[in-house]
Each structure stands twice: as structure tokens, then as C-alpha cells.
Design a protein around this motif. Structure first.
Motif, PDB file in Angstrom:
ATOM      1  N   UNK A 139      51.611 -28.571 -11.462  1.00  0.00           N
ATOM      2  CA  UNK A 139      52.095 -27.212 -10.495  1.00  0.00           C
ATOM      3  C   UNK A 139      52.013 -25.951 -11.869  1.00  0.00           C
ATOM      4  N   UNK A 140      51.924 -26.359 -12.449  1.00  0.00           N
ATOM      5  CA  UNK A 140      52.239 -24.783 -14.058  1.00  0.00           C
ATOM      6  C   UNK A 140      50.400 -24.376 -13.630  1.00  0.00           C
ATOM      7  N   UNK A 141      48.905 -25.345 -13.773  1.00  0.00           N
ATOM      8  CA  UNK A 141      47.596 -24.813 -13.458  1.00  0.00           C
ATOM      9  C   UNK A 141      47.761 -23.965 -11.857  1.00  0.00           C
ATOM     10  N   UNK A 142      48.565 -24.340 -11.017  1.00  0.00           N
ATOM     11  CA  UNK A 142      48.026 -23.993 -10.024  1.00  0.00           C
ATOM     12  C   UNK A 142      48.868 -22.561  -9.990  1.00  0.00           C
ATOM     13  N   UNK A 143      49.729 -22.350 -11.051  1.00  0.00           N
ATOM     14  CA  UNK A 143      50.567 -20.937 -10.344  1.00  0.00           C
ATOM     15  C   UNK A 143      49.863 -20.048 -11.564  1.00  0.00           C
ATOM     16  N   UNK A 144      48.532 -20.636 -12.317  1.00  0.00           N
ATOM     17  CA  UNK A 144      48.454 -19.735 -13.535  1.00  0.00           C
ATOM     18  C   UNK A 144      46.805 -19.578 -13.069  1.00  0.00           C
ATOM     19  N   UNK A 145      46.486 -19.926 -11.832  1.00  0.00           N
ATOM     20  CA  UNK A 145      45.449 -20.134 -11.142  1.00  0.00           C
ATOM     21  C   UNK A 145      44.073 -20.704 -11.642  1.00  0.00           C
ATOM     22  N   UNK A 147      43.220 -23.844 -11.558  1.00  0.00           N
ATOM     23  CA  UNK A 147      43.273 -24.982 -10.449  1.00  0.00           C
ATOM     24  C   UNK A 147      43.173 -23.892  -8.955  1.00  0.00           C
ATOM     25  N   UNK A 148      42.875 -24.560  -7.993  1.00  0.00           N
ATOM     26  CA  UNK A 148      43.713 -23.818  -6.095  1.00  0.00           C
ATOM     27  C   UNK A 148      44.848 -24.049  -6.328  1.00  0.00           C
ATOM     28  N   UNK A 149      45.685 -23.058  -5.145  1.00  0.00           N
ATOM     29  CA  UNK A 149      46.541 -23.687  -4.919  1.00  0.00           C
ATOM     30  C   UNK A 149      47.187 -24.954  -4.349  1.00  0.00           C
ATOM     31  N   UNK A 150      47.915 -25.642  -4.275  1.00  0.00           N
ATOM     32  CA  UNK A 150      48.976 -26.819  -4.002  1.00  0.00           C
ATOM     33  C   UNK A 150      49.417 -26.799  -2.528  1.00  0.00           C
ATOM     34  N   UNK A 151      49.462 -28.267  -2.221  1.00  0.00           N
ATOM     35  CA  UNK A 151      49.692 -27.752  -0.446  1.00  0.00           C
ATOM     36  C   UNK A 151      50.940 -27.887  -0.366  1.00  0.00           C
ATOM     37  N   UNK A 152      52.052 -27.677  -1.857  1.00  0.00           N
ATOM     38  CA  UNK A 152      53.197 -27.581  -1.629  1.00  0.00           C
ATOM     39  C   UNK A 152      53.686 -25.777  -1.443  1.00  0.00           C
ATOM     40  N   UNK A 153      52.773 -25.253  -1.837  1.00  0.00           N
ATOM     41  CA  UNK A 153      52.891 -24.197  -2.172  1.00  0.00           C
ATOM     42  C   UNK A 153      52.705 -23.300  -3.447  1.00  0.00           C
ATOM     43  N   UNK A 154      52.544 -24.250  -4.066  1.00  0.00           N
ATOM     44  CA  UNK A 154      52.532 -23.266  -5.959  1.00  0.00           C
ATOM     45  C   UNK A 154      51.079 -22.717  -5.771  1.00  0.00           C
ATOM     46  N   UNK A 155      51.323 -21.299  -5.924  1.00  0.00           N
ATOM     47  CA  UNK A 155      50.405 -21.186  -6.473  1.00  0.00           C
ATOM     48  C   UNK A 155      49.186 -20.007  -5.247  1.00  0.00           C
ATOM     49  N   UNK A 156      50.036 -20.890  -3.952  1.00  0.00           N
ATOM     50  CA  UNK A 156      49.851 -20.043  -2.897  1.00  0.00           C
ATOM     51  C   UNK A 156      50.205 -19.685  -2.371  1.00  0.00           C
ATOM     52  N   UNK A 216      36.933 -31.185 -17.838  1.00  0.00           N
ATOM     53  CA  UNK A 216      38.002 -30.653 -16.335  1.00  0.00           C
ATOM     54  C   UNK A 216      37.774 -28.932 -16.429  1.00  0.00           C
ATOM     55  N   UNK A 217      38.484 -28.219 -15.693  1.00  0.00           N
ATOM     56  CA  UNK A 217      37.905 -27.269 -15.604  1.00  0.00           C
ATOM     57  C   UNK A 217      38.447 -25.563 -17.216  1.00  0.00           C
TER      58      UNK A 217
END
Length: 333
Positions: A139-145, A147-156, A216-217
Motif C-alpha cells: 500500500x505504501x509503495x502505491x501511495x508513493x507512486x 508502483x501502480x495504484x492498487x485495486x483498493x484505491x490506494x494511489x488511485x 524490483x523497480x
């Protein structure tokens, strides 16, 4: 010494001191580490411990970053299960927005306190599965951008502001091979807490990290750091004496009697049992405590045994002067 050196400070509160003086000492030590060329300066999250003033890493990191100019500043670590991933993304995104590419976010999965305090920190939500911590990291990686946003909405749909586009350098911390394997599988840097979990398991954790590593990225190859308790003194005997307050504080904590770090006078006046002396000698034997030559040998031996890319020293001793001497002598070596 070949491995780059950094500093982890525990913001120890001694008997007769105040939280304010302990935090001032930590900031003073950070300024010295900055001047001496150390790579990183980390603080750790603890709760309900009278002898440790670092309950709010993000707040303390902001103060340290503002008081220094070059050194990377971060957490070693933030205990992620105590927090919402979104809140940590916002806090550390704010630190990056304020201080640029100088911020590290080291993450741990332990509570950093006792069960009752854990329940209060988490507002009673103490139950967690083995999957919770890895999911929070994702989730943190998604919030920071990162990794791509998650289906749960994190980062999106749910965006961290600051946070998105303001990513700190993210590390996983651990004292077991579980965290080592997780860091490897996620392709993240790994830091091992040899300073309190050291022993025969230390090389095993590093081996597990490298064997499980997947690019990884964030990282194309493994990168690891080892933490070691350190005192540089005139002699090994003098270093053992200077270690007495920290050792007695740890003994009391492990026996369910946490308190402020004893003074040198209190530690020397304590009637040490055979078991307590054995604990002290065992701890000194696994850490970098002694003359400069002894400390150099212990750190080199630890990096040889683990293959660590970096070393983060945890200065021990009864006062700021002792910790400062340790940093100065290691930097000049």
C-alpha cells in the motif's frame, strides 16, 4: 573500514535527565554525524518506555533534518502495523517535500512496546495476520507512486498528498529471517538489528535475504545493512565499564522493569549477579565494544560474516560525550 558507516540513535533518557535534554542530545549527535561524513542518521519508534524519547519518529526526523545539511535522516524504524499506511505516506511525503532526497523510511513489523500499550496505540486493534505487514508495505509503495495504484484505491482514488511523487528511500527492517525473506521477495533494501538480536542467526538472515531476492523497480540487486552497538574507549576494560548503564537498562527492561537509563554511578553501584555479568560479557562479545582496534576488528568481522553493504552503529554509553567520541574516532579511522 570498507563499508559506509551510519548512525542509529535511541534518544536515551538517563536518570535525572528530561525528555527535552535527551532529544537535544540526539539532535546534537546528528549534527556531529553530519559534519563527520556519516551516511545516515536514524531514530526508532518506541512507546511507553521511560528511557527512550523517540515515540514520534516523523516529528523527530523533521527536527533532525532541519538541523543538518547533508546526511540522510530516517527511521530505523517506523513500526508500520501501529499506523495507517496512508498516514505514514503523508508524513514521510511531507518530509521529502520539505527536505528533498535525504529521507529514509525504515519499516518494522514489531509493535515497539508491550501488549497493553500496543492496544492503546492501535485503539484496540491488535489482531493481525502474517499478511498484514506485506500488504501495508505494498500500500505504501502505491501511495508513493513507486508502483501502480492498487485495486483498493490506494494511489488511485485515494491519493497521499504529500506522498504521491514524494517517495523516501524505503527499507525493511528485521531481527529474523522472516523480514529478510520478505525484503528479498519485495526487492527492497534490508537492515538487520544485530544490535539487539545479534548472534549466530545474523549471517543466516543475510543469506536468506540474498537467496530470496527478486529485482524490483526499487533495486536491481540486493542491498543490506547491519546495525551494531558500539563504544570506542581507551581500552576494552574501559569500554566494558562504559557499557554498564545500557546493559543494566536492558536487563531491567527484559525483566519487566523498564525505566530511565541508569547513570554511570548507579550502574557501578549496582550489585551485579553472575547471570547479569554473563549477559553483559555475552553482549559485548557480539557487538563492537572496546578500544578502537577492537571495534574496528569487530565491525570488519561482522561485515565479512554478513556481506553487509553498509554498517549502522548504535552508539552506547552514559552520556553524549561518550557517544560523540565513538563517532569521532570511527570517522577518523
Amino acid at each position: 573500514m570498507s563499508a559506509p558507516l551510519s548512525v542509529l540513535d535511541l534518544a536515551s533518557v538517563a536518570e535525572g535527565a528530561t525528555n527535552a535534554s535527551a532529544l537535544a542530545d540526539t539532535i546534537a549527535l546528528a549534527r556531529i554525524a553530519d559534519e563527520l561524513g556519516y551516511g545516515r542518521f536514524w531514530v526508532a519508534e518506541h512507546h511507553g518506555m521511560p528511557g527512550v524519547a523517540s515515540s514520534s519518529p516523523a516529528v523527530l526526523i523533521g527536527a533532525i533534518a532541519a538541523a543538518t545539511s547533508r546526511i540522510r535522516v530516517g527511521s530505523g524504524g517506523v513500526m508500520l502495523p501501529n499506523h495507517s499506511s496512508l498516514v505514514i505516506a503523508e508524513q514521510f511525503g511531507t518530509l521529502v517535500a520539505l527536505h528533498g532526497d535525504r529521507i529514509d523510511l525504515g519499516l518494522g513489523r514489531a509493535p515497539g512496546t508491550d501488549p497493553i500499550t500496543t492496544s492503546a496505540v492501535r485503539r484496540g486493534h491488535t489482531a493481525e495476520s502474517v499478511d498484514d505487514f506485506p500488504d501495508q508495505v505494498i500500500e505504501l509503495l502505491a501511495y508513493f507512486g513507486t508502483i501502480p495504484p492498487l485495486e483498493g484505491g490506494q494511489g488511485g482514488r485515494i491519493v497521499a498528498v504529500p506522498g504521491a511523487g514524494d517517495a523516501p528511500q524505503l527499507w525493511l527492517l528485521g531481527s529474523s529471517d522472516f523480514s529478510a525473506r520478505l525484503a528479498g521477495m519485495m526487492g527492497l533494501p534490508f537492515a538487520f538489528a544485530h544490535h539487539f538480536a545479534g548472534g549466530r542467526n545474523t549471517p543466516i538472515a543475510f543469506d536468506a535475504y540474498r537467496r530470496s531476492f527478486s529485482p524490483s523497480v526499487v533495486l536491481s540487486e540486493p542491498h543490506a545493512m547491519v546495525a551494531v552497538a558500539t563504544i570506542v574507549a581507551d581500552s576494552d576494560a574501559d569500554a566494558r565499564r562504559l557499557m554498564l548503564p545500557n546493559a543494566l537498562s536492558m536487563i531491567r527492561l527484559r525483566s519487566g522493569r523498564p525505566g530511565r537509563t541508569p547513570t554511570m554511578e548507579q550502574a557501578e553501584a549496582h550489585v551485579w549477579t553472575d547471570a547479569e555479568n554473563a549477559y553483559l560479557d555475552e553482549r559485548i562479545g557480539t557487538q563492537a565494544i572496546g578500544s578502537l582496534a577492537t571495534v574496528r576488528s569487530r565491525i570488519d568481522g561482522l561485515t565479512d560474516a554478513t556481506g553487509a553493504d553498509e554498517v549502522i552503529v548504535v552508539p552506547q554509553g552514559p552520556d553524549l560525550a561518550t557517544r560523540t567520541r565513538t563517532l569521532r574516532e570511527l570517522a577518523a579511522d
